[in-house]
Design a protein around this motif. Sequence first.
Motif, PDB file in Angstrom:
ATOM      1  N   TYR A 199      25.368  -3.100 -35.538  1.00 39.24           N
ATOM      2  CA  TYR A 199      24.545  -3.598 -34.440  1.00 39.24           C
ATOM      3  C   TYR A 199      23.753  -4.817 -34.915  1.00 39.24           C
ATOM      4  CZ  TYR A 199      25.651   0.862 -32.243  1.00 39.24           C
ATOM      5  OH  TYR A 199      26.325   1.924 -31.705  1.00 39.24           O
ATOM      6  N   VAL A 200      23.432  -5.708 -33.976  1.00 33.24           N
ATOM      7  CA  VAL A 200      22.691  -6.932 -34.293  1.00 33.24           C
ATOM      8  C   VAL A 200      21.487  -7.025 -33.370  1.00 33.24           C
ATOM      9  CG1 VAL A 200      22.765  -9.449 -34.437  1.00 33.24           C
ATOM     10  CG2 VAL A 200      24.797  -8.105 -35.036  1.00 33.24           C
ATOM     11  N   MET A 201      20.305  -7.290 -33.956  1.00 33.09           N
ATOM     12  CA  MET A 201      19.090  -7.428 -33.161  1.00 33.09           C
ATOM     13  C   MET A 201      18.633  -8.880 -33.116  1.00 33.09           C
ATOM     14  SD  MET A 201      15.315  -5.702 -33.528  1.00 33.09           S
ATOM     15  CE  MET A 201      14.417  -7.158 -34.084  1.00 33.09           C
ATOM     16  N   PHE A 202      18.396  -9.387 -31.906  1.00 33.56           N
ATOM     17  CA  PHE A 202      17.795 -10.697 -31.684  1.00 33.56           C
ATOM     18  C   PHE A 202      16.420 -10.468 -31.055  1.00 33.56           C
ATOM     19  CE2 PHE A 202      22.419 -11.205 -31.050  1.00 33.56           C
ATOM     20  CZ  PHE A 202      22.705 -12.123 -32.055  1.00 33.56           C
ATOM     21  N   SER A 203      15.492 -11.387 -31.307  1.00 34.37           N
ATOM     22  CA  SER A 203      14.168 -11.253 -30.699  1.00 34.37           C
ATOM     23  C   SER A 203      13.585 -12.625 -30.406  1.00 34.37           C
ATOM     24  CB  SER A 203      13.226 -10.459 -31.602  1.00 34.37           C
ATOM     25  OG  SER A 203      13.078 -11.103 -32.853  1.00 34.37           O
ATOM     26  N   GLU A 204      12.681 -12.650 -29.431  1.00 33.29           N
ATOM     27  CA  GLU A 204      12.024 -13.888 -29.017  1.00 33.29           C
ATOM     28  C   GLU A 204      10.521 -13.638 -28.907  1.00 33.29           C
ATOM     29  OE1 GLU A 204      15.269 -15.793 -26.013  1.00 33.29           O
ATOM     30  OE2 GLU A 204      14.416 -13.851 -25.467  1.00 33.29           O
ATOM     31  N   ILE A 205       9.736 -14.443 -29.619  1.00 25.57           N
ATOM     32  CA  ILE A 205       8.279 -14.386 -29.489  1.00 25.57           C
ATOM     33  C   ILE A 205       7.909 -15.383 -28.395  1.00 25.57           C
ATOM     34  CG2 ILE A 205       6.067 -14.713 -30.657  1.00 25.57           C
ATOM     35  CD1 ILE A 205       7.532 -14.115 -33.298  1.00 25.57           C
ATOM     36  N   ASP A 206       7.601 -14.884 -27.225  1.00 30.33           N
ATOM     37  CA  ASP A 206       7.422 -15.746 -26.048  1.00 30.33           C
ATOM     38  C   ASP A 206       5.987 -16.215 -25.830  1.00 30.33           C
ATOM     39  OD1 ASP A 206      10.027 -15.943 -25.319  1.00 30.33           O
ATOM     40  OD2 ASP A 206       9.977 -14.375 -23.797  1.00 30.33           O
ATOM     41  N   ASP A 207       5.032 -15.588 -26.494  1.00 31.20           N
ATOM     42  CA  ASP A 207       3.643 -15.967 -26.228  1.00 31.20           C
ATOM     43  C   ASP A 207       2.744 -15.634 -27.413  1.00 31.20           C
ATOM     44  OD1 ASP A 207       1.317 -16.762 -25.020  1.00 31.20           O
ATOM     45  OD2 ASP A 207       1.277 -15.184 -23.496  1.00 31.20           O
ATOM     46  N   VAL A 208       2.081 -16.649 -27.970  1.00 32.40           N
ATOM     47  CA  VAL A 208       1.006 -16.455 -28.956  1.00 32.40           C
ATOM     48  C   VAL A 208      -0.182 -17.337 -28.554  1.00 32.40           C
ATOM     49  CG1 VAL A 208       2.418 -15.716 -30.919  1.00 32.40           C
ATOM     50  CG2 VAL A 208       2.079 -18.161 -30.510  1.00 32.40           C
ATOM     51  N   TYR A 237      22.590  -5.704 -29.767  1.00 30.21           N
ATOM     52  CA  TYR A 237      23.979  -5.756 -29.311  1.00 30.21           C
ATOM     53  C   TYR A 237      24.894  -4.992 -30.270  1.00 30.21           C
ATOM     54  CZ  TYR A 237      22.644  -9.345 -25.949  1.00 30.21           C
ATOM     55  OH  TYR A 237      22.061 -10.018 -24.902  1.00 30.21           O
ATOM     56  N   ASN A 238      25.910  -4.372 -29.693  1.00 32.45           N
ATOM     57  CA  ASN A 238      26.950  -3.718 -30.475  1.00 32.45           C
ATOM     58  C   ASN A 238      27.827  -4.803 -31.101  1.00 32.45           C
ATOM     59  OD1 ASN A 238      29.383  -2.409 -31.292  1.00 32.45           O
ATOM     60  ND2 ASN A 238      28.969  -0.734 -29.866  1.00 32.45           N
ATOM     61  N   ALA A 239      27.914  -4.810 -32.424  1.00 32.58           N
ATOM     62  CA  ALA A 239      28.661  -5.873 -33.110  1.00 32.58           C
ATOM     63  C   ALA A 239      30.166  -5.682 -33.016  1.00 32.58           C
ATOM     64  CB  ALA A 239      28.240  -5.941 -34.583  1.00 32.58           C
ATOM     65  N   ASN A 240      30.620  -4.525 -32.603  1.00 36.00           N
ATOM     66  CA  ASN A 240      32.066  -4.307 -32.472  1.00 36.00           C
ATOM     67  C   ASN A 240      32.624  -4.914 -31.189  1.00 36.00           C
ATOM     68  OD1 ASN A 240      32.530  -2.846 -34.881  1.00 36.00           O
ATOM     69  ND2 ASN A 240      31.645  -1.010 -33.960  1.00 36.00           N
ATOM     70  N   ASN A 241      31.807  -4.930 -30.130  1.00 33.39           N
ATOM     71  CA  ASN A 241      32.315  -5.450 -28.858  1.00 33.39           C
ATOM     72  C   ASN A 241      31.365  -6.430 -28.173  1.00 33.39           C
ATOM     73  OD1 ASN A 241      30.310  -3.758 -27.760  1.00 33.39           O
ATOM     74  ND2 ASN A 241      31.773  -2.082 -27.490  1.00 33.39           N
ATOM     75  N   GLY A 242      30.195  -6.682 -28.764  1.00 33.97           N
ATOM     76  CA  GLY A 242      29.259  -7.653 -28.213  1.00 33.97           C
ATOM     77  C   GLY A 242      28.485  -7.185 -26.998  1.00 33.97           C
ATOM     78  N   GLU A 243      28.490  -5.889 -26.707  1.00 38.52           N
ATOM     79  CA  GLU A 243      27.810  -5.379 -25.519  1.00 38.52           C
ATOM     80  C   GLU A 243      26.338  -5.075 -25.807  1.00 38.52           C
ATOM     81  OE1 GLU A 243      30.109  -2.041 -24.298  1.00 38.52           O
ATOM     82  OE2 GLU A 243      31.726  -3.260 -23.443  1.00 38.52           O
ATOM     83  N   LEU A 244      25.480  -5.347 -24.834  1.00 38.86           N
ATOM     84  CA  LEU A 244      24.049  -5.082 -24.953  1.00 38.86           C
ATOM     85  C   LEU A 244      23.786  -3.575 -24.885  1.00 38.86           C
ATOM     86  CD1 LEU A 244      21.126  -6.308 -24.955  1.00 38.86           C
ATOM     87  CD2 LEU A 244      21.222  -6.179 -22.459  1.00 38.86           C
ATOM     88  N   VAL A 245      23.031  -3.055 -25.865  1.00 38.47           N
ATOM     89  CA  VAL A 245      22.739  -1.617 -25.878  1.00 38.47           C
ATOM     90  C   VAL A 245      21.248  -1.325 -25.748  1.00 38.47           C
ATOM     91  CG1 VAL A 245      24.789  -1.028 -27.218  1.00 38.47           C
ATOM     92  CG2 VAL A 245      22.654  -1.543 -28.417  1.00 38.47           C
ATOM     93  N   PHE A 246      20.380  -2.337 -25.993  1.00 38.66           N
ATOM     94  CA  PHE A 246      18.937  -2.104 -25.880  1.00 38.66           C
ATOM     95  C   PHE A 246      18.239  -3.416 -25.565  1.00 38.66           C
ATOM     96  CE2 PHE A 246      14.672  -2.148 -27.777  1.00 38.66           C
ATOM     97  CZ  PHE A 246      14.104  -1.034 -27.171  1.00 38.66           C
ATOM     98  N   GLN A 247      17.256  -3.351 -24.665  1.00 36.38           N
ATOM     99  CA  GLN A 247      16.472  -4.539 -24.327  1.00 36.38           C
ATOM    100  C   GLN A 247      15.101  -4.087 -23.842  1.00 36.38           C
ATOM    101  OE1 GLN A 247      18.171  -6.961 -21.232  1.00 36.38           O
ATOM    102  NE2 GLN A 247      16.843  -8.685 -21.639  1.00 36.38           N
TER     103      GLN A 247
END
Length: 386
Positions: A199-208, A237-247
Motif C-alpha cells: 500500500y502507498v500513502m499520500f498526504s497533503e498539508i492544506d493549511d498552516v 492506495y493499493n499498490a497492486n491495482n492502484g485502487e483507493l482504500v482509505f481517505q
Amino acid sequence: MRYLLSLLLICWQTAATAQWYETQGHAYVTQGNKENARSLAIENALKKALLVAGASVSSVQQVVNGLLTQDEVNIRATGNVNAFEIVNETYQGNMLSVTVRADIIPQSRQCFSADYRKSLLLTKSHLSHREQANIGSIYKIDSALIKRLANKIQQQGSYLAPKLSVKSSNEFSRYNNSLDIEKIKHISMSLGDMTDSQYVMFSEIDDVSFALEPNNGWQFWQEDEFERHFKLNVHIYNANNGELVFQKQYQNSAPWTFTKRARVDVNSNTFWQSQYGAVLDQTINQVITDIDDNMMCQPTRAKIVDVQGNQIRFNLGERHGVKLGDKFSLLHVKNFTSDKGKSYAGFNVSPFNVKVVQVSNASAVAQTEDGKILDSIQLDDLVVRH
C-alpha cells in the motif's frame, strides 16, 4: 462527569480473564477549555490501555467549536472494557495528565487479514500553500510530519509495517487536483513495485495559516499570540491495482507560542513539545488509529518475486508476521483495460496451494505440498492467506 463506553464488537466473545491496566493520558488545554482537554486525556489513556491489551481502537469525540457536545467515548476494539476509573488528574501549566485504570478482557482478532502486517509506503507530504509556512520557516513540516508518523506506526501500529520515502516529492497532488485517476493508479503501482510495498500513502498539508484575531490581544504588554490552523488530507492506495482504500481529512488548531521572527526547527523537541506541535502529535495519533483500524481487514496480498519448480518466494516475511507452516493460495494477475482506457484489476485463482518452508525478515519461501510444478505461476503474481 460520567463517561459511557460504547463497544462495537465484530467478533464473538471468548472466555478470558479480565486484567487491569493502568495508563496515563495527556492533552493540552486550549482556549481555557478544561472539559475538552479532560475528555481527550481520558480517551488517550484508554487507547493506550486497550492497545497494550492487544486491541484495535477507534475513538471518536463529538466536539463542536471546542465544546464537548456529547459526553460519550466510542471504542471499537477487540477487547472488552468492563469498567474504568480515574485514578489521578494533574495540571502542569497547560498540560493535563489523567491516570486511568481499566478492566479489560482481551478477545480474538476481528478478521482473518489481521494476521499479517501490511507493508505501507509513506511518501513525502505536499505543502499546498508554502507561503503559509513563512512564519516560523516551517517549510520542512512536509517531511518532518511523515517521519514522525512512520516512527509512531513502527512503535504503535498493530497491522502496518511502514516504509519511508521523503527525500523527493511526487506528482500525486497535481494528479489529484486534476482528478486524473489513471495517473494516480499508475504512480501508486509504480512506487509499490519499486519499494516492495503493498500500500502507498499520500498526504497533503492544506493549511498552516493563522487566525485573524490574537488570543491574548487584551494583554497589551505581551506580543500577540495567534491560533495556527492545521489541515491534513490522507490518501492510501493499493499498490497492486492502484485502487483507493482509505481517505480522510484532519483539521485542528492551537496557539503558536513562538515569536513571529523565530525560525523553528520542526524536527526538534522544542517544536513537538509546544502547544502547536502537541496538537499535530494528537492528529498523528488519530491518523494511526484510523488507518490501523481500516487496514486491519484489508487483504494481505504479497507479490511473487521468484518461481523455481514447485517453490515460490514472495515479499512478506517475519516483520509482517509470516511463520513456518502458514498456507497460501495463489492468484494470477489479469488486469484489463476498458474501451474508454480505464484500467481494472483482475485475478485468476490458481488451483495451487503452497506452504511456507523458509522465512526471512522481509520474504518467505513456500512450496506445493504434493510436489507439483507451478507451471502457470509467474513473477508478480500474488499470494493470499489460504
